[in-house]
Design an enzyme around this catalytic site. Structure first.
Site, short mmCIF file in Angstrom:
data_model
loop_
_atom_site.label_atom_id
_atom_site.label_comp_id
_atom_site.label_asym_id
_atom_site.label_seq_id
_atom_site.Cartn_x
_atom_site.Cartn_y
_atom_site.Cartn_z
N ARG A 23 -6.37 -23.94 22.04
CA ARG A 23 -6.13 -22.53 21.76
C ARG A 23 -4.65 -22.21 22.02
O ARG A 23 -4.05 -22.75 22.93
CB ARG A 23 -7.02 -21.71 22.70
CG ARG A 23 -7.10 -20.25 22.45
CD ARG A 23 -8.16 -19.60 23.33
NE ARG A 23 -9.49 -19.93 22.83
CZ ARG A 23 -10.56 -20.14 23.59
NH1 ARG A 23 -10.46 -20.07 24.90
NH2 ARG A 23 -11.73 -20.42 23.05
N ASN A 87 -9.69 -19.74 34.44
CA ASN A 87 -9.91 -21.04 33.83
C ASN A 87 -9.64 -22.13 34.85
O ASN A 87 -8.57 -22.14 35.46
CB ASN A 87 -8.94 -21.26 32.66
CG ASN A 87 -9.13 -20.26 31.55
OD1 ASN A 87 -10.15 -20.28 30.87
ND2 ASN A 87 -8.15 -19.39 31.35
N ASP A 103 -7.45 -27.33 29.69
CA ASP A 103 -8.61 -26.50 30.02
C ASP A 103 -9.79 -27.43 30.30
O ASP A 103 -10.18 -28.21 29.45
CB ASP A 103 -8.91 -25.56 28.85
CG ASP A 103 -10.07 -24.63 29.11
OD1 ASP A 103 -11.07 -25.07 29.70
OD2 ASP A 103 -10.00 -23.47 28.69
N ASP A 105 -12.94 -26.45 30.98
CA ASP A 105 -14.22 -25.81 30.63
C ASP A 105 -14.78 -24.86 31.68
O ASP A 105 -15.27 -23.80 31.31
CB ASP A 105 -15.31 -26.85 30.27
CG ASP A 105 -14.83 -27.87 29.28
OD1 ASP A 105 -14.27 -27.47 28.24
OD2 ASP A 105 -14.98 -29.07 29.54
N ASP A 107 -15.25 -21.94 34.04
CA ASP A 107 -14.60 -20.64 34.10
C ASP A 107 -15.29 -19.78 35.15
O ASP A 107 -16.47 -19.98 35.46
CB ASP A 107 -14.68 -19.93 32.74
CG ASP A 107 -14.04 -20.73 31.63
OD1 ASP A 107 -12.88 -21.13 31.78
OD2 ASP A 107 -14.71 -20.95 30.60
N ASP A 120 -20.03 -21.82 32.05
CA ASP A 120 -19.81 -23.04 31.27
C ASP A 120 -19.98 -24.34 32.04
O ASP A 120 -19.36 -25.36 31.70
CB ASP A 120 -18.42 -23.00 30.59
CG ASP A 120 -18.27 -21.80 29.68
OD1 ASP A 120 -19.28 -21.37 29.10
OD2 ASP A 120 -17.14 -21.30 29.55
N GLU A 123 -21.14 -26.93 29.57
CA GLU A 123 -20.04 -27.42 28.73
C GLU A 123 -19.17 -28.41 29.52
O GLU A 123 -18.75 -29.44 29.00
CB GLU A 123 -19.19 -26.24 28.25
CG GLU A 123 -18.13 -26.59 27.25
CD GLU A 123 -17.32 -25.38 26.80
OE1 GLU A 123 -16.28 -25.61 26.16
OE2 GLU A 123 -17.71 -24.23 27.08
#
Length: 175
Positions: A23, A87, A103, A105, A107, A120, A123
């Protein structure tokens, strides 16, 4: 490594552990830039996802990055209070007019009353296996998640009363 100049505009690049760009946030204004600490502000900033989709942030935000900690903190100013999105990620590096981090994942969403949710975890577990996070990385990330939760409970750093408001006031002087 020098930090970005105060008053400059930079991009923020988030990557995944495998090196893929995740991102990009456009046009964040540097309020404080040193080699160890960067505080930026943005409002209605375009965000570009790795698949090319774009969206625009809804509210002003103050973002805190530190070269020592494996997390970054975004304080979002909303009508009903300050919300934080944190994050778990690598310490930042600053190069080519962009602040960059990985990152990982996990959070943490923090509400104005300072209650929080860890997000997450599924994830994280999936990517940990897919991208082969080492035991050392997993340990560091878990340890820094605990540091972050301690900061929230203690109202430390960006969670301290007035921190986000103070930096937002400075941001307004640039507009």
């Amino acid at each position: 490594m020098a930090g970005p100049d105060t008053g400059s505009k930079i991009q923020i690049h988030s990557y995944k552990h495998n090196g893929q760009l995740h991102r990009v946030w456009e046009n964040s204004l540097v309020l404080k830039g040193t080699e160890s600490l960067v505080i930026v502000a943005n409002d209605k900033t375009q965000v570009i996802e790795s698949d090319g989709r774009t969206w625009v942030t809804r509210e002003p935000a103050i973002c805190y990055f530190h070269s020592k900690y494996w997390f970054n903190i975004i304080g979002m100013l909303r009508n009903d209070g300050i919300y934080y999105y944190c994050n778990i990620g690598s310490p930042f590096v600053y190069e080519d007019e962009a602040l960059k981090y990985i990152d990982y994942d996990l959070d943490v969403k923090v509400y104005p009353d300072m209650t929080f949710d860890i997000l997450d975890e599924d994830e994280y577990a999936e990517h940990k296996e897919q991208m082969n996070y080492s035991l050392v990385i997993d340990h560091i990330l878990r340890q820094h998640l605990e540091y972050l939760l301690s900061w929230i409970r203690q109202r430390k750093g960006p969670f301290s009363p007035g921190f986000v408001d103070q930096w937002y006031e400075m941001y307004l002087t640039y507009r």
